[in-house]
Design a protein around this motif. Structure first.
Motif, PDB file in Angstrom:
ATOM      1  N   VAL A   1      -1.245  -3.656  10.582  1.00  0.00           N
ATOM      2  CA  VAL A   1       0.354  -3.782  10.604  1.00  0.00           C
ATOM      3  C   VAL A   1       0.413  -3.224   8.752  1.00  0.00           C
ATOM      4  O   VAL A   1       1.110  -2.541   8.325  1.00  0.00           O
TER       5      VAL A   1
ATOM      6  N   GLN B   1       1.797  -0.495   6.466  1.00  0.00           N
ATOM      7  CA  GLN B   1       2.962  -0.804   6.357  1.00  0.00           C
ATOM      8  C   GLN B   1       2.365  -0.500   4.437  1.00  0.00           C
ATOM      9  O   GLN B   1       3.851  -0.544   3.540  1.00  0.00           O
TER      10      GLN B   1
ATOM     11  N   GLY C   1       6.807   0.035   0.060  1.00  0.00           N
ATOM     12  CA  GLY C   1       6.686  -0.692   0.650  1.00  0.00           C
ATOM     13  C   GLY C   1       5.134  -1.186  -0.900  1.00  0.00           C
ATOM     14  O   GLY C   1       5.370  -0.646  -2.201  1.00  0.00           O
TER      15      GLY C   1
ATOM     16  N   PRO D   1       2.693  -8.356   5.971  1.00  0.00           N
ATOM     17  CA  PRO D   1       3.574  -8.669   7.116  1.00  0.00           C
ATOM     18  C   PRO D   1       2.553  -9.456   7.797  1.00  0.00           C
ATOM     19  O   PRO D   1       1.728  -9.669   8.927  1.00  0.00           O
TER      20      PRO D   1
ATOM     21  N   THR E   1       6.782 -10.480  12.911  1.00  0.00           N
ATOM     22  CA  THR E   1       7.339  -9.274  13.288  1.00  0.00           C
ATOM     23  C   THR E   1       9.109  -9.699  13.901  1.00  0.00           C
ATOM     24  O   THR E   1       8.470 -10.355  15.579  1.00  0.00           O
TER      25      THR E   1
ATOM     26  N   GLY F   1      10.240  -3.071  13.599  1.00  0.00           N
ATOM     27  CA  GLY F   1      10.372  -2.601  12.699  1.00  0.00           C
ATOM     28  C   GLY F   1      10.438  -3.408  11.253  1.00  0.00           C
ATOM     29  O   GLY F   1      10.023  -2.928  10.550  1.00  0.00           O
ATOM     30  N   ASN F   2      10.517  -4.712  11.455  1.00  0.00           N
ATOM     31  CA  ASN F   2      11.116  -4.996  10.549  1.00  0.00           C
ATOM     32  C   ASN F   2      10.112  -6.884  10.774  1.00  0.00           C
ATOM     33  O   ASN F   2       9.698  -7.279  11.341  1.00  0.00           O
ATOM     34  N   TYR F   3       9.708  -7.207   9.232  1.00  0.00           N
ATOM     35  CA  TYR F   3       8.794  -8.094   9.468  1.00  0.00           C
ATOM     36  C   TYR F   3       9.033  -9.050   8.120  1.00  0.00           C
ATOM     37  O   TYR F   3       9.949  -9.130   7.171  1.00  0.00           O
TER      38      TYR F   3
ATOM     39  N   ARG G   1      12.027 -10.200   3.121  1.00  0.00           N
ATOM     40  CA  ARG G   1      11.733 -10.364   4.447  1.00  0.00           C
ATOM     41  C   ARG G   1      12.017  -7.801   3.935  1.00  0.00           C
ATOM     42  O   ARG G   1      11.989  -7.325   2.666  1.00  0.00           O
TER      43      ARG G   1
ATOM     44  N   GLY H   1      10.776  -3.547   5.766  1.00  0.00           N
ATOM     45  CA  GLY H   1      10.453  -2.891   6.943  1.00  0.00           C
ATOM     46  C   GLY H   1      11.990  -1.634   7.583  1.00  0.00           C
ATOM     47  O   GLY H   1      12.611  -1.284   7.054  1.00  0.00           O
ATOM     48  N   ARG H   2      11.879  -1.423   9.020  1.00  0.00           N
ATOM     49  CA  ARG H   2      12.916  -0.611   9.203  1.00  0.00           C
ATOM     50  C   ARG H   2      14.293  -0.970   8.181  1.00  0.00           C
ATOM     51  O   ARG H   2      14.820  -0.016   7.929  1.00  0.00           O
TER      52      ARG H   2
ATOM     53  N   ASN I   1      14.278  -0.279   4.153  1.00  0.00           N
ATOM     54  CA  ASN I   1      14.200   0.768   3.613  1.00  0.00           C
ATOM     55  C   ASN I   1      14.216   1.523   2.436  1.00  0.00           C
ATOM     56  O   ASN I   1      14.337   1.624   1.256  1.00  0.00           O
TER      57      ASN I   1
END
Length: 522
Positions: free
Chosen positions: A217, A221, A251, A257, A260, A264-266, A284, A286-287, A290
């Motif tokens: 991951v 990422q 990122g 990460p 999970t 899509g979030n970590y 935190r 991830g998706r 952004n």
């Protein structure tokens, strides 16, 4: 193959046409994974939006595939115009131009595919504090946490065997940096919280990943996401709360990460904190983050202490054999307002979209938000930009009704500006804005567009066809542009290709042909 696929589309357009139509125009940008579709029938005396073209996605995908097979690229923008007589015309271009009809309007081209806008986080002052994590305390808290969970469930939870020292060393080699000592200590107890396909979701309802998954991951990422110029030119990465703890990036290679949400979030440990952060702090990302990460705790050690306290105080939920500590509510982004400027502006406000203004807008109340990064005045107008002198606004959308741009002179933070005006305006003050990289003047009447050639690092520019013509005729198109937009929704693809050619993009590979249903194509 291309002509056959185009004819099938024209046949369906003609068959579905409303009474009294005089022509139909269909536009599409297609890639291997899908296609966009815009278009309408034109019926004299009625608005075109009342007569949309039918959904022709399978046919458009077939046409795009035929164009790729004929030598096109990964992305194809095409336009088909047809008439009741069956006459039609196809224009197609691969990998050079993107239609933005239906989402901003006009066409966009990329002049420098390798350029990416810089993110502020990579220039932020680095933190110098020592790590807050304590491996011995982290292990003690983790064991106490497991014991408390076992007491709640009436049984211990099965965890996988520990990761070996060799596996930990190899993971650190592949990541390119050592794990925080407290996280490494936990992997020496168990290699995540999953056995087979079953996770225990130990960390605030998130699954603690096995070491191999962490490495995989992280590789996926570690770089900031790129959302295309259409979105990126005016985007903002917001600050965390507390401020200046985490770098303002989408990122970063030093974000690892380790847990999970399987969405899509970590949760990640941050090994390159900003000025007021600490290495090994938990964030935190991830998706849903952004537009910037979120700060969680100064270390995994502290996060475990928080979860243990939540269980001891009864702040948890038990469901289907799982225990979930109840954390305070959290936002997926910065504090923002959509609507109008409130009577009391929150001091932590970072973004405001003013959508409900009907008269002149006074921006002075926004001085109560010293961290404001995004100001989009989407309705109404203002006559005075003076309050912006004291605000770190990076993305500004505004319509000026009177006033001028002098308050923006030397603004150190402004990076994108979408400007509308009700009267001609002088854009000379923008020469002194050092970080201005994105500019949309398609809603403005500008006295002298040649000033644009003097902007030091302008990378994105949106103008109308009339404005582009005036600028290019003077030989003053900014030499630093990486992307540009023709902001005319009524422009044809042929006109957009001619514009692209004038600003330096090779459009010689565009395909054009005409035909008539029932005859051979010309």
């Amino acid at each position: 193959m291309v002509e056959q696929a185009a004819r099938r589309i024209v046949e369906k357009l003609v068959a579905a046409a409303p009474a009294g139509w005089t022509r139909a125009v269909l536009g599409c940008t297609a890639r291997a994974g899908g296609a966009s579709l815009t278009g309408a029938y034109f019926v004299p005396g009625t608005a075109s939006w009342r007569h949309p073209v039918p959904s022709l996605f399978p046919e458009l995908r077939a046409l795009a595939g035929a164009l790729r097979a004929a030598g096109g690229g990964e992305s194809t923008t095409l336009e088909i115009e047809c008439r009741p007589s069956g006459e039609y015309r196809l224009v197609a271009s691969a990998d050079t131009i993107t239609s933005l009809r239906g989402r901003g309007g006009g066409f966009q081209v990329v002049l420098d595919p390798d350029y990416r806008l810089p993110e502020p986080g990579f220039g932020q002052e680095a933190g110098t504090a020592a790590p807050a994590g304590d491996p011995e305390l982290a292990v003690a808290r983790f064991r106490a946490y497991l014991e408390r969970r076992a007491a709640i469930l009436g049984r211990p939870e099965q965890l996988p065997p520990p990761a070996s020292a060799a596996a930990l060393d190899e993971a650190e080699r592949r990541i390119g940096r050592p794990l925080p000592a407290d996280l490494r200590a936990l992997y020496s107890i168990a290699d995540g919280d999953g056995v087979g396909f079953e996770h225990r979701y130990l960390l605030g309802g998130m699954a603690w990943m096995a070491l191999k998954s962490l490495v995989t991951v992280h590789a996926d990422q570690r770089e900031s996401a790129w959302y295309s110029w259409e979105l990126a030119w005016h985007s903002v990465v917001f600050d965390t709360d507390p401020a200046d703890t985490v770098r303002r990036c989408d990122g970063h290679p030093a974000w690892l990460p380790f847990a999970t949400g399987e969405d899509g979030n970590y949760l990640a440990v941050d090994l390159a904190p900003a000025r007021d952060g600490r290495p090994g702090q938990v964030i935190r990302m991830g998706r849903d983050y952004n537009r910037g990460p979120a700060y969680v705790a100064d270390s995994l050690t502290s996060l475990l202490g928080r979860h243990l306290k939540e269980l001891e105080e009864g702040a948890y939920e038990e469901e289907d054999g799982y225990v979930f500590p109840l954390e305070p509510g959290r936002r997926f982004g910065p504090e923002r307002i959509i609507g109008e400027i409130p009577d009391e502006v929150p001091p932590a406000l970072q973004a405001i979209h003013i959508n409900d203004a009907t008269g002149p807008v006074d921006l002075a109340p926004l001085l109560a938000a010293p961290s404001l990064r995004l100001l989009h005045l989407n309705s109404g107008a203002t006559a005075d930009l003076t309050p912006l002198r004291a605000l770190p606004v990076e993305s500004l959308r505004v319509t000026l009704d009177g006033g001028d741009l002098t308050p923006l002179e030397g603004h150190p933070d402004l990076s994108s500006l979408s400007l509308g005006t009700t009267a001609p305006i002088d854009i000379a003050p923008l020469r002194t804005v050092p970080n201005l990289r994105g500019l949309d003047l398609s809603r403005a009447e500008v006295r002298d567009l040649t000033v644009l050639a003097d902007l030091p690092d302008l990378r994105y520019l949106a103008l109308t066809a009339r404005q582009w013509t005036a600028l290019v005729d003077e030989g003053k198109a900014p030499p630093t542009l990486a992307a540009a937009r023709l902001a005319d929704d009524e422009a044809t693809l042929d006109e957009a290709l001619a514009w692209s050619d004038r600003i330096g993009l090779d459009t010689g590979g565009a395909l054009r042909f005409t035909g008539t249903l029932g005859t051979e194509g010309g």
